[in-house]
Design an enzyme around this catalytic site. Structure first.
Site, PDB file in Angstrom:
ATOM      1  N   GLN B 151       0.842  -1.202   0.000  1.00 36.80           N
ATOM      2  CA  GLN B 151       0.000   0.000   0.000  1.00 36.80           C
ATOM      3  C   GLN B 151       0.883   1.260   0.000  1.00 36.80           C
ATOM      4  O   GLN B 151       1.981   1.269   0.544  1.00 36.80           O
ATOM      5  CB  GLN B 151      -0.953   0.031   1.208  1.00 36.80           C
ATOM      6  CG  GLN B 151      -0.255  -0.053   2.557  1.00 36.80           C
ATOM      7  CD  GLN B 151      -1.170   0.233   3.747  1.00 36.80           C
ATOM      8  OE1 GLN B 151      -2.304   0.667   3.581  1.00 36.80           O
ATOM      9  NE2 GLN B 151      -0.657  -0.006   4.949  1.00 36.80           N
ATOM     10  N   ASN B 154       2.872   2.673   3.094  1.00 41.36           N
ATOM     11  CA  ASN B 154       4.225   2.230   3.423  1.00 41.36           C
ATOM     12  C   ASN B 154       5.264   2.861   2.492  1.00 41.36           C
ATOM     13  O   ASN B 154       6.385   3.140   2.909  1.00 41.36           O
ATOM     14  CB  ASN B 154       4.331   0.711   3.362  1.00 41.36           C
ATOM     15  CG  ASN B 154       3.445   0.026   4.393  1.00 41.36           C
ATOM     16  OD1 ASN B 154       2.437  -0.589   4.059  1.00 41.36           O
ATOM     17  ND2 ASN B 154       3.804   0.163   5.653  1.00 41.36           N
ATOM     18  N   HIS B 207      -3.219   8.775   6.215  1.00 40.65           N
ATOM     19  CA  HIS B 207      -2.523   8.280   5.027  1.00 40.65           C
ATOM     20  C   HIS B 207      -1.982   9.451   4.210  1.00 40.65           C
ATOM     21  O   HIS B 207      -0.830   9.452   3.765  1.00 40.65           O
ATOM     22  CB  HIS B 207      -3.484   7.480   4.128  1.00 40.65           C
ATOM     23  CG  HIS B 207      -3.802   6.117   4.666  1.00 40.65           C
ATOM     24  ND1 HIS B 207      -4.508   5.190   3.940  1.00 40.65           N
ATOM     25  CD2 HIS B 207      -3.513   5.523   5.838  1.00 40.65           C
ATOM     26  CE1 HIS B 207      -4.638   4.074   4.666  1.00 40.65           C
ATOM     27  NE2 HIS B 207      -4.055   4.262   5.824  1.00 40.65           N
ATOM     28  N   TYR B 281      -3.975   6.616  15.928  1.00 34.87           N
ATOM     29  CA  TYR B 281      -3.543   7.179  14.644  1.00 34.87           C
ATOM     30  C   TYR B 281      -2.864   8.530  14.807  1.00 34.87           C
ATOM     31  O   TYR B 281      -2.020   8.904  14.006  1.00 34.87           O
ATOM     32  CB  TYR B 281      -4.712   7.212  13.646  1.00 34.87           C
ATOM     33  CG  TYR B 281      -4.888   5.849  13.020  1.00 34.87           C
ATOM     34  CD1 TYR B 281      -4.041   5.429  12.000  1.00 34.87           C
ATOM     35  CD2 TYR B 281      -5.808   4.940  13.503  1.00 34.87           C
ATOM     36  CE1 TYR B 281      -4.134   4.156  11.458  1.00 34.87           C
ATOM     37  CE2 TYR B 281      -5.914   3.666  12.978  1.00 34.87           C
ATOM     38  CZ  TYR B 281      -5.071   3.284  11.947  1.00 34.87           C
ATOM     39  OH  TYR B 281      -5.152   2.019  11.421  1.00 34.87           O
ATOM     40  N   HIS B 438     -11.545   5.622  10.686  1.00 35.65           N
ATOM     41  CA  HIS B 438     -11.156   4.759  11.803  1.00 35.65           C
ATOM     42  C   HIS B 438     -12.067   4.934  13.023  1.00 35.65           C
ATOM     43  O   HIS B 438     -11.804   4.384  14.083  1.00 35.65           O
ATOM     44  CB  HIS B 438      -9.694   5.011  12.186  1.00 35.65           C
ATOM     45  CG  HIS B 438      -8.749   4.519  11.140  1.00 35.65           C
ATOM     46  ND1 HIS B 438      -8.619   3.189  10.856  1.00 35.65           N
ATOM     47  CD2 HIS B 438      -7.904   5.184  10.305  1.00 35.65           C
ATOM     48  CE1 HIS B 438      -7.723   3.034   9.885  1.00 35.65           C
ATOM     49  NE2 HIS B 438      -7.292   4.226   9.524  1.00 35.65           N
ATOM     50  N   HIS B 440     -15.301   4.605  15.499  1.00 38.01           N
ATOM     51  CA  HIS B 440     -16.234   3.544  15.911  1.00 38.01           C
ATOM     52  C   HIS B 440     -17.607   4.152  16.178  1.00 38.01           C
ATOM     53  O   HIS B 440     -17.723   5.348  16.470  1.00 38.01           O
ATOM     54  CB  HIS B 440     -15.695   2.846  17.158  1.00 38.01           C
ATOM     55  CG  HIS B 440     -14.530   1.936  16.869  1.00 38.01           C
ATOM     56  ND1 HIS B 440     -14.109   0.968  17.741  1.00 38.01           N
ATOM     57  CD2 HIS B 440     -13.713   1.841  15.794  1.00 38.01           C
ATOM     58  CE1 HIS B 440     -13.074   0.313  17.216  1.00 38.01           C
ATOM     59  NE2 HIS B 440     -12.810   0.836  16.043  1.00 38.01           N
ATOM     60  N   ASP B 458     -12.376  -0.777  26.539  1.00 36.13           N
ATOM     61  CA  ASP B 458     -12.740  -0.481  25.157  1.00 36.13           C
ATOM     62  C   ASP B 458     -12.054  -1.571  24.337  1.00 36.13           C
ATOM     63  O   ASP B 458     -10.857  -1.818  24.496  1.00 36.13           O
ATOM     64  CB  ASP B 458     -12.204   0.908  24.779  1.00 36.13           C
ATOM     65  CG  ASP B 458     -12.646   1.345  23.395  1.00 36.13           C
ATOM     66  OD1 ASP B 458     -12.621   0.509  22.450  1.00 36.13           O
ATOM     67  OD2 ASP B 458     -13.011   2.509  23.239  1.00 36.13           O
ATOM     68  N   ARG B 463      -7.368  -6.504  14.743  1.00 33.71           N
ATOM     69  CA  ARG B 463      -6.275  -6.486  13.784  1.00 33.71           C
ATOM     70  C   ARG B 463      -5.005  -6.877  14.520  1.00 33.71           C
ATOM     71  O   ARG B 463      -4.855  -6.554  15.702  1.00 33.71           O
ATOM     72  CB  ARG B 463      -6.119  -5.066  13.222  1.00 33.71           C
ATOM     73  CG  ARG B 463      -5.003  -4.927  12.233  1.00 33.71           C
ATOM     74  CD  ARG B 463      -4.849  -3.490  11.737  1.00 33.71           C
ATOM     75  NE  ARG B 463      -3.700  -3.433  10.852  1.00 33.71           N
ATOM     76  CZ  ARG B 463      -3.203  -2.336  10.308  1.00 33.71           C
ATOM     77  NH1 ARG B 463      -3.787  -1.182  10.547  1.00 33.71           N
ATOM     78  NH2 ARG B 463      -2.157  -2.367   9.522  1.00 33.71           N
TER      79      ARG B 463
END
Lengths: 759, 759
Positions: B151, B154, B207, B281, B438, B440, B458, B463
């Site tokens: 991706q 990276n 990103h 993040y 990201h 919830h 939580d 992942r």
């Protein structure tokens, strides 16, 4: 009163000085009989007092105890009418009372402050007043209902500690007071715990050890030879009912009719010092064993109690220390609470007494240093002085075997260990006898530890000691319906039935047999044992190896289980891994609704989460726990069933931990061969998010030969290396020469096993 | 070559001396443009070199980096053709490569050893050779397939680090080499990450931040103003498809058409420095944000990047540190891996940069001290010097509120804390906006920590980052089917459907609203928020209080959830406790076979273990975890259902943790009131086997009033004390005077709440 005390001390000093220089036998005799003379003695008190201030660990412990006792004295004396079960108020208060009295007694002797003696006397007088008004505990369901507590065991605890306090103030009390206390409280209480409760007193069991010691200690204090004799040799009376059992399902009476302290020292300890109930109860029993031994050594040195059975008491302390993981936590063999460790107070006493009376082994000092407290007597002083002189050496836990059985011929425990660069592995393999009423039906089971963490766990017991909400702190129903059952352990189950069909009488008649124990090669350590009686017409033979390959950071475990039977059966072999599944080479189906794995023998407590077929002759199962990757690589037949299950079904009170297991199942086979390798191969770091060596280093395992004489395997490593393992199944002699042909290649070697590179 | 280097250094020294004394603007300009000038500068390198040996933390870090790079240089250069997914060999190798190049660049500058420059050059030449032969990653399923990696994210990482290495050897390389590398590798790679992948580059997302910074950094190194502009302001091109989404379900294009580094600094950060995606993040994005800011400060000081948006970059570091538990582990809000902490390398950079450019806050030093390493540049040097001078102060985490939303008006996070005698509690209450892709669906959810351990957890994300066996290290299916769903969180679910029916578009339009945050009284801290949009025609209003009663050792949490709706619904309120159930005041039935709790919205992943009815107006539920006893005491209606459930159903790959939850369910109600108190009241010690304060200190809770204006409760303590709590549901003004009559007694007070002894 204070003046009186000072006079007494002056007299004592005079006597002692005289005694040591030019004492007649009669004077010595008198000295021995004047109090304190149980744990503390007149002489040791003087010795200790002369050192105070120069022995940091001792001084610190004394300071701590002083604070603890101060707090209790400030709270005032509370001797409530017994009412609650374990963990409840009255139970806890009576526990606090005896613990505080024992400490106060020591403080009175060492600090010569009368307030401590007054505290003890006043409390004892309250107990003496209360005692005659009591009947056995109302709410108790114990086979031996207690008086101040719900069970006699706690009453015996009370008396063991209180005897020490009483000894410390005996000479300070008036004659009238001692006569009154002896008559109103101590003698009847000792009778209550023995004559009136023979099913508690006259057993081979840790309960009885406490009972014996309680009676013996108070006997020594009161100079009541009859009580001391009763303690040492048990009651004369014998029960007719040899089948009577206690709440744990244990026999109440020994079939050989032996009882008393010496019998309890004889039968349950092996010559190596392994206690057949397991380390959790050994830890508990060590205190009465050793504290009474110290008292006997002080008062009846002619008994030479520390030399009894080749010095088994000292050996027992050593065995117990070896039955711990890296952090000093006991392996939870048989009934056992996880987390119990050598930091417990009974092990502080045990270490100190074993050091002083057992040849001053400097390795014990390193444990004492970690404990960072000592027993406040001459043994603790001795430890504190040695620590101050920096005499300690590291206590090194090596691989070793501990035999079980009074004569050491009833199987045992094999421990294989590895330690390098802070990386440790410990494999605990159990092939003992039943272990009395606290024994589990787990012949040839094992557990595996890495750095003090469980990799393949032993469940331990189902009980929350002293948590009142959980059945008053007592054993839970699920202890017998699950925790003791075979399927709760990492060993083979035939036809979904526990070993000996969970029958204690039958189980108690048998033990597994050692086949092999060899730790001479640190890169290939091996332990092997057989079990002939768990299932009729069936032999279980398990061999476990800890193997270090040069190119791998840590050793792996090879596990070979060979079952031979005259008929076809289903065999289950569970591994109680912990953590989260990362990968499996086989496919499993999960269920839309979950049912239990079976109906009885603990199977009713397992939820069937997923099942699948191996579809291959070698399978792999990888999981992650404590930031480490583990893999089990197994030889499988194509139609072997693999079951992923989880503890917790039929558990209305949520007494069980919901831990997972993987079960390898072979159906309709008479002879079955399980062979697996357990690797700890990688690490995960959630901060750097790096997965290091997340894959097994093994490619697969092949069975080359499997017959009654030999089992042989080819182990394929991913780096291309291949190794051959051959086990001799019948002949375990070291010098026996073997020679067999496998795939047109001849292998010759000496001894029961062969493990080499395939050339 | 070596001589050449020495000459260059001599020249530089000359220039510098001149420059600082009497430099013309042109000379300064030249100096700025000669390399290194990105993170290291000619000037800072000299400064650092002059201090080496006197700055222990810096020296130690340098030594460590030297060793790490040595190992890699010895292994030789490996630039494999990209093939694997995350966690696989080629992926890992390319990660190692950029990290090593960055380090080697620093070492070259600081140690002036040419071997580092040669290593970087040779590796870059291999990359330059490889690059033109590649197409986008074959196996990738990413919305933005990468080149060296699966991706683009990276690949952007690669360029951010490699730019720094390139800058360090830029002047050392020949003109031909830089021209070649710029043309063959860096310019096309920068275009690839931006123009050719606009769906990656032109977003408001972490990103894109990486993408922007990658392009910006290499632009600064190559002095390519166009690239720097592209990085700062984004691409001009705009997509038509505003509904296009990435793999995580996030929108690819911002509806306002903003993009680039400055837009990414503008939109996701609140004025308090809270990053809308959440701390996990934010931690990841901090590195590109701050390292590029440092580069911009060095090269384009006129931008005053650290003052941008009132100094939001420095505030962001402070916010992030406050979003950690006692051990420095980030609260796992939204998608987050548990265990990630401020020990991660991006936080080392962040702390160092924030310290140097943000006013040298001495509290940051205490974190740096724990990290025990620094960034090898002028900021790290500054930290190391300050640590050596013992300038650090403890970083105190106080209760605080962090607003969400670019303007700070989209709800926020309220953190209530307590710390005394090594006992800490932290309550994290979330009433933010969606949090981009990201986020919830967990409006008004909370988690509770004690001493860095989770009490009410939580779940985090589903992942295993960089564990290749688990979907190549990427997000697992269960992340969207469970971890993001409302029922996976400690908040209210209506009719078994997630907030916004799990619809990202709708969720992204809304945010919760702060109602109250008041930490002025340390013994009664309160935070309250409302959510109007999660369910149509329904208002959720939750108020959480951390209350310290004088006679209790620790505070407890009062949790009031008031739901108001125009229609009747079913409401579920789960608490994800951890550990083992000790007692419940209500009876539950366990099941012979287990089924799932529901079919959708995460309910299909919960096994129904037991259900029962409260049968009472107040219930208690006690559990044991980490050797501590906890109790939830709840107001219940007699027909409220209580469900004990466990995560793990419909999870064929065993991706989920099998953690438990207790769910309070109210059926067929339009307005519902949940009120519970969570206590940490006792401890269990498995070594002493003592259960201390195993019982809750609360007797029961009563509802006195519940209407649209007020909710009032009477809290009964076991010691006889009674307290009255009154919450104003509509008026949150501090000065508003209230007066109501309850049970014939008049209560008058000022402000939104009343909490006092009942007199």
């Amino acid at each position: 009163m204070k003046l009186n005390l000072l006079l007494k001390f002056a007299l004592l000093l005079f006597l002692l000085t005289n005694a040591t220089i030019n004492a007649s036998f009669q004077q010595k005799r008198e000295l021995l009989q004047s109090h304190p003379n149980l744990i503390l003695t007149k002489k040791s008190v003087l010795e200790i007092k002369s050192q105070l201030g120069n022995v940091p660990v001792f001084d610190k412990t004394l300071e701590k105890i002083k604070k603890e006792v101060s707090i209790e004295i400030e709270k005032g004396i509370k001797v409530p009418v017994p009412k609650d079960l374990a963990g409840g108020y009255t139970h806890t208060q009576h526990k606090i009372n005896y613990a505080t009295m024992q400490k106060a007694g020591v403080l009175f002797q060492l600090l010569a402050d009368e307030k401590y003696a007054i505290y003890i006397r006043d409390m004892l007088l309250q107990y003496a007043k209360l005692y005659p008004t009591l009947k056995r505990h109302l709410l108790s369901k114990s086979y031996a209902k207690g008086m101040f507590f719900w069970q006699c065991l706690n009453d015996a605890n009370w008396l063991v500690y209180t005897s020490q306090a009483y000894d410390c103030i005996y000479d300070w009390l008036s004659k009238e007071e001692t006569v009154y206390l002896n008559k109103a409280l101590f003698k009847p209480y000792a009778d209550f715990l023995s004559i009136e409760t023979p099913q508690f007193f006259n057993r081979i069991h840790n309960h009885s050890t406490w009972g014996n010691v309680a009676v013996g200690m108070i006997g020594l204090v009161m100079n009541d030879e009859e009580l001391v004799k009763r303690a040492l040799y048990g009651l004369d009376q014998r029960s007719e009912n040899l089948k009577a059992k206690d709440n744990d399902g244990g026999f109440i009476y020994d079939k050989d009719g032996k009882a008393g302290f010496l019998a309890n020292l004889e039968a349950p300890f092996s010559p190596d010092g392994y206690y057949t109930e397991g380390p959790y109860y050994q830890r508990y029993a060590m205190y009465p064993f050793l504290i009474f031994a110290e008292a006997l050594q002080n008062k009846k040195p002619e008994l030479k109690i520390f030399e009894y059975k080749n010095g088994v008491l000292i050996k027992a302390v050593n065995a117990l220390l070896n039955l711990t993981d890296k952090n000093g936590v006991f392996f939870p063999l048989n009934d056992a609470q996880k987390g119990m460790s050598y930091y417990t107070s009974s092990l502080v006493s045990a270490i100190d007494i074993a050091y002083y009376f057992g040849g001053k082994n400097p390795e014990l000092l390193s444990i004492a240093k970690k404990q960072n407290k000592v027993q406040l007597d001459i043994t603790g002083l001795s430890i504190a002085k040695a620590l101050e002189a920096q005499k300690e050496k590291t206590f090194v836990k090596k691989s070793l075997e501990l035999s079980d059985g009074a004569k050491g011929n009833e199987g045992g425990i094999g421990i294989l260990r590895y330690e390098k660069n802070e990386k440790t592995l410990a494999l605990v393999f159990k092939y003992t006898a039943q272990g009395l009423s606290h024994g589990h039906y787990d012949k040839l089971s094992f557990s595996l530890y890495e750095n003090g963490n469980e990799v393949i766990q032993d469940y331990g017991f189902s009980r929350f000691v002293n948590v009142e909400q959980k059945n008053g702190g007592g054993y839970l129903k699920e202890n017998s319906t699950f925790a003791k059952q075979t399927i709760a352990h990492n060993t083979v189950v035939q036809d979904e039935a526990s070993h000996f069909k969970n029958n204690y009488e039958i189980g108690s008649k048998h033990h597994s047999d050692k086949y092999l124990f060899d730790d001479s090669n640190p890169n290939f350590q091996i332990v092997s044992a057989k079990e002939q009686n768990a299932y009729s017409n069936t032999e279980l033979h398990r061999t476990m190896m800890m193997v270090k390959e040069k190119e791998l950071i840590k050793p792996f475990i090879i596990d070979v289980v060979k079952v031979t039977s005259t008929q076809n059966h289903t065999y289950d072999l569970p591994y109680y891994y912990l953590g989260q599944i990362i990968h499996s080479s086989f496919r499993t189906n999960v269920y839309k609704s979950q049912s239990t794995l079976g109906k009885r023998y603990g199977y009713q407590h397992l939820w069937k989460e997923a099942t699948g077929n191996s579809h291959d002759s070698s399978t792999q199962f990888t999981w992650l726990n404590n930031k480490k990757f583990y893999t089990i690589t197994s030889v499988t037949n194509k139609d072997d069933e693999i079951i992923l299950a989880r503890i917790g079904a039929n558990d209305p009170q949520f007494n069980l931990r919901k831990d997972p297991t993987i079960i390898f199942r072979k159906e309709n086979e008479n002879n079955a061969l399980f062979m697996s390798i357990i690797e700890s191969h990688g690490t995960y770091n959630p901060v750097t998010e790096k997965a290091k060596n997340a894959y097994s280093k093994l490619l697969k395992i092949e069975v080359l030969v499997d017959n009654s004489d030999y089992s042989s395997f080819k182990i394929h490593f991913k780096n291309g290396k291949e190794k051959i393992l051959i086990l001799s199944n019948k002949n375990n002699r070291e010098n026996k020469k073997h020679s067999i042909r496998i795939n047109d290649k001849k292998y010759s070697w000496k001894g029961a096993y062969y493990y080499k590179l395939l050339k």
